[in-house]
Scaffold this motif. Structure first.
Motif, mmCIF file in Angstrom:
data_model
loop_
_atom_site.group_PDB
_atom_site.id
_atom_site.type_symbol
_atom_site.label_atom_id
_atom_site.label_comp_id
_atom_site.label_asym_id
_atom_site.label_seq_id
_atom_site.Cartn_x
_atom_site.Cartn_y
_atom_site.Cartn_z
ATOM 1 N N LEU A 1 2.488 6.748 2.010
ATOM 2 C CA LEU A 1 3.492 7.417 1.386
ATOM 3 C C LEU A 1 4.015 8.519 1.436
ATOM 4 O O LEU A 1 2.889 9.706 1.040
ATOM 5 N N GLN B 1 -2.026 5.905 2.272
ATOM 6 C CA GLN B 1 -2.341 5.446 1.832
ATOM 7 C C GLN B 1 -3.519 4.659 1.271
ATOM 8 O O GLN B 1 -4.323 4.688 0.375
ATOM 9 N N ASP B 2 -3.363 3.303 1.993
ATOM 10 C CA ASP B 2 -4.191 2.308 2.244
ATOM 11 C C ASP B 2 -4.647 2.103 3.835
ATOM 12 O O ASP B 2 -3.666 2.124 4.050
ATOM 13 N N ASP C 1 -7.721 -3.644 -7.471
ATOM 14 C CA ASP C 1 -5.781 -3.412 -7.697
ATOM 15 C C ASP C 1 -5.456 -4.651 -6.907
ATOM 16 O O ASP C 1 -5.842 -5.876 -6.603
ATOM 17 N N GLU D 1 7.346 4.520 0.719
ATOM 18 C CA GLU D 1 6.108 3.322 1.344
ATOM 19 C C GLU D 1 6.494 3.500 2.488
ATOM 20 O O GLU D 1 7.825 2.624 3.122
ATOM 21 N N VAL E 1 -2.167 0.825 -12.844
ATOM 22 C CA VAL E 1 -2.434 1.952 -11.907
ATOM 23 C C VAL E 1 -3.032 2.413 -12.840
ATOM 24 O O VAL E 1 -3.954 3.417 -12.447
ATOM 25 N N GLU F 1 0.838 7.167 -6.036
ATOM 26 C CA GLU F 1 0.753 5.345 -6.864
ATOM 27 C C GLU F 1 1.275 5.605 -7.711
ATOM 28 O O GLU F 1 2.060 5.320 -8.366
ATOM 29 N N LYS G 1 3.171 -2.402 -13.005
ATOM 30 C CA LYS G 1 2.699 -1.980 -11.965
ATOM 31 C C LYS G 1 2.267 -0.301 -12.736
ATOM 32 O O LYS G 1 0.841 -0.420 -12.224
ATOM 33 N N LYS H 1 -4.313 10.172 -3.834
ATOM 34 C CA LYS H 1 -4.106 8.512 -3.825
ATOM 35 C C LYS H 1 -4.076 8.021 -4.911
ATOM 36 O O LYS H 1 -2.499 7.394 -4.751
#
Length: 246
Positions: free
Chosen positions: A102, A232-233, A199, A84, A52, A31, A48, A27
């Motif tokens: 993703l 992914q989340d 995050d 995404e 990550v 990202e 970003k 995962k």
């Protein structure tokens, strides 16, 4: 400060599931690829990506794995192109759910999301049907230990620009404006803190209480979504009973 931290119900179980499934590196790797693709491979000019990378290091991701993912994102190495996609809906008990995929196959992910929601008693809705219930926030979680002074940490976080501080039995949760997240994370890192979670995430405004009768079905839907390789989340507002072990 807020009276109730949402991290225990939302993030703790997510982190536990990720570790159990052994998918966390996959995962985070995606990202890294996406961040490098969108903003370049230099973390000094790509905040970003810098965030990550910090997340990857906190998860003990090997340096060569991090570097390889960045090179795939920047085009130095051949890699899969991910996009995404966000799906929204409800789990049993009126629980609002947002799922971030993703994926390299939009049709496969759409079919998978629909199947899981239908099979486990949920309802997949239109875009925007639950997202208004969430706020995008930076979230930093620090494990509570004997050598961390709660009042000192709270003052340091607020002085760095944090919006909120919550003290849980096992951890401290710091919430930030998404635009300030990188700066605050770096400041706390310089002060010597390490993070369980760091995050930009989606925090629900209102929690949905799930009773013991509904909890197994709600948890099953959330677990099955988490198990999908393209997910992914998962963000939700379920508040399970204290006696629920999941």
């Amino acid at each position: 400060m807020s009276g109730h931290s949402k991290w225990h119900n939302i993030q703790a179980k997510k982190g536990k599931n990720d570790a159990k499934k052994g998918k966390i590196f996959t995962k985070i790797g995606r990202e890294l690829i996406l961040a490098a693709r969108d903003g370049g491979s230099n973390p000094d000019t790509n905040s970003k990506l810098k965030d990550v990378i910090a997340k990857a290091k906190a998860a003990n991701m090997p340096g060569d794995t991090i570097e390889r993912a960045i090179k795939k994102g920047s085009g130095e190495l051949e890699g899969i192109t991910y996009e995404e996609i966000i799906y929204e809906g409800y789990a049993p008990g009126g629980v609002a759910v947002m799922v971030k995929f993703l994926t390299d196959n939009r049709n496969r992910s759409a079919a998978s999301a629909r199947h899981i929601f239908d099979k486990y008693g949920g309802n997949l809705g239109a875009s925007g049907c639950v997202s208004y219930m969430f706020q995008r926030k930076g979230q930093i979680v620090i494990e509570r230990t004997d050598d961390i002074d709660e009042d000192e940490l709270m003052m340091q976080a607020l002085e760095a620009g944090a919006e909120d501080f919550n003290a849980e039995e096992e951890a401290f949760e710091i919430l930030t404006d998404p635009l300030d997240f990188s700066t605050i994370r770096e400041e706390l890192e310089k002060l010597g803190y390490s993070f369980l979670e760091a995050d930009v995430t989606m925090i629900p405004d209102v929690m949905a209480s799930v009773d013991m009768e509904t909890a197994p079905q709600t948890q099953k839907l959330l677990d099955m979504i988490e198990d999908d390789d393209d997910v992914q989340d998962v963000y939700h507002n379920a508040e399970f009973p204290d006696e629920w072990e999941g």
